[in-house]
Scaffold this motif. Sequence first.
Motif, mmCIF file in Angstrom:
data_model
loop_
_atom_site.group_PDB
_atom_site.id
_atom_site.type_symbol
_atom_site.label_atom_id
_atom_site.label_comp_id
_atom_site.label_asym_id
_atom_site.label_seq_id
_atom_site.Cartn_x
_atom_site.Cartn_y
_atom_site.Cartn_z
ATOM 1 N N ARG A 18 0.837 -1.211 0.000
ATOM 2 C CA ARG A 18 0.000 0.000 0.000
ATOM 3 C C ARG A 18 0.869 1.257 0.000
ATOM 4 N NH1 ARG A 18 -5.332 -1.364 1.565
ATOM 5 N NH2 ARG A 18 -5.628 -3.394 0.608
ATOM 6 N N ASP A 19 1.800 1.305 0.940
ATOM 7 C CA ASP A 19 2.704 2.454 1.062
ATOM 8 C C ASP A 19 4.125 1.927 1.183
ATOM 9 O OD1 ASP A 19 0.574 4.394 1.288
ATOM 10 O OD2 ASP A 19 0.321 3.722 3.355
ATOM 11 N N SER A 35 12.379 3.844 -6.048
ATOM 12 C CA SER A 35 11.031 4.364 -5.810
ATOM 13 C C SER A 35 10.148 4.161 -7.041
ATOM 14 C CB SER A 35 11.129 5.854 -5.446
ATOM 15 O OG SER A 35 9.856 6.413 -5.319
ATOM 16 N N THR A 39 6.732 1.795 -7.472
ATOM 17 C CA THR A 39 5.481 2.317 -8.017
ATOM 18 C C THR A 39 4.985 1.435 -9.159
ATOM 19 O OG1 THR A 39 6.082 4.566 -7.383
ATOM 20 C CG2 THR A 39 4.388 4.326 -9.076
ATOM 21 N N ALA A 44 2.249 0.312 -5.313
ATOM 22 C CA ALA A 44 2.082 1.097 -4.094
ATOM 23 C C ALA A 44 1.243 2.340 -4.372
ATOM 24 C CB ALA A 44 3.444 1.513 -3.538
ATOM 25 N N GLU A 45 0.384 2.666 -3.432
ATOM 26 C CA GLU A 45 -0.425 3.873 -3.545
ATOM 27 C C GLU A 45 0.436 5.115 -3.323
ATOM 28 O OE1 GLU A 45 -3.643 3.382 -0.792
ATOM 29 O OE2 GLU A 45 -4.264 1.504 -1.718
ATOM 30 N N ARG A 46 1.378 5.005 -2.359
ATOM 31 C CA ARG A 46 2.280 6.122 -2.067
ATOM 32 C C ARG A 46 3.681 5.580 -1.825
ATOM 33 N NH1 ARG A 46 -0.711 8.868 2.903
ATOM 34 N NH2 ARG A 46 -0.609 6.695 3.535
ATOM 35 N N VAL A 47 4.670 6.311 -2.331
ATOM 36 C CA VAL A 47 6.066 5.979 -2.065
ATOM 37 C C VAL A 47 6.754 7.248 -1.585
ATOM 38 C CG1 VAL A 47 8.240 5.102 -2.990
ATOM 39 C CG2 VAL A 47 6.070 4.190 -3.845
ATOM 40 N N PHE A 48 7.280 7.193 -0.387
ATOM 41 C CA PHE A 48 7.985 8.326 0.197
ATOM 42 C C PHE A 48 9.478 8.156 -0.043
ATOM 43 C CE2 PHE A 48 4.145 7.569 2.621
ATOM 44 C CZ PHE A 48 3.549 8.822 2.609
ATOM 45 N N ARG A 70 4.261 -0.954 3.864
ATOM 46 C CA ARG A 70 3.032 -1.276 4.591
ATOM 47 C C ARG A 70 2.137 -1.985 3.600
ATOM 48 N NH1 ARG A 70 -2.196 0.698 5.419
ATOM 49 N NH2 ARG A 70 -1.849 2.371 3.947
#
Length: 75
Positions: A18-19, A35, A39, A44-48, A70
């Motif tokens: 998810r993240d 990253s 993706t 993944a919905e978000r990658v920091f 996560r």
Amino acid sequence: NTGVQRLHKFVRDTADIRDAAVVYSTTQQEAEKVSEYITRHGNAERVFLTRMGPIIGAHGGPGALLIAVRTGQDS
């Protein structure tokens, strides 16, 4: 790069990401590539993307990369 290949395999083998966070010491360009891989292949919905702090960076050394994910799986 064997380390990056291991990170790619981890992403492929991890279901329902998810993240994610990609943390780097000195190689931002390599971290950006990882990253992008997360993706594309991990959905993944978000990658920091963030730089490692001095404590972890001192132990990891130059060029260290790590990822944390996560998933949507129940614990």
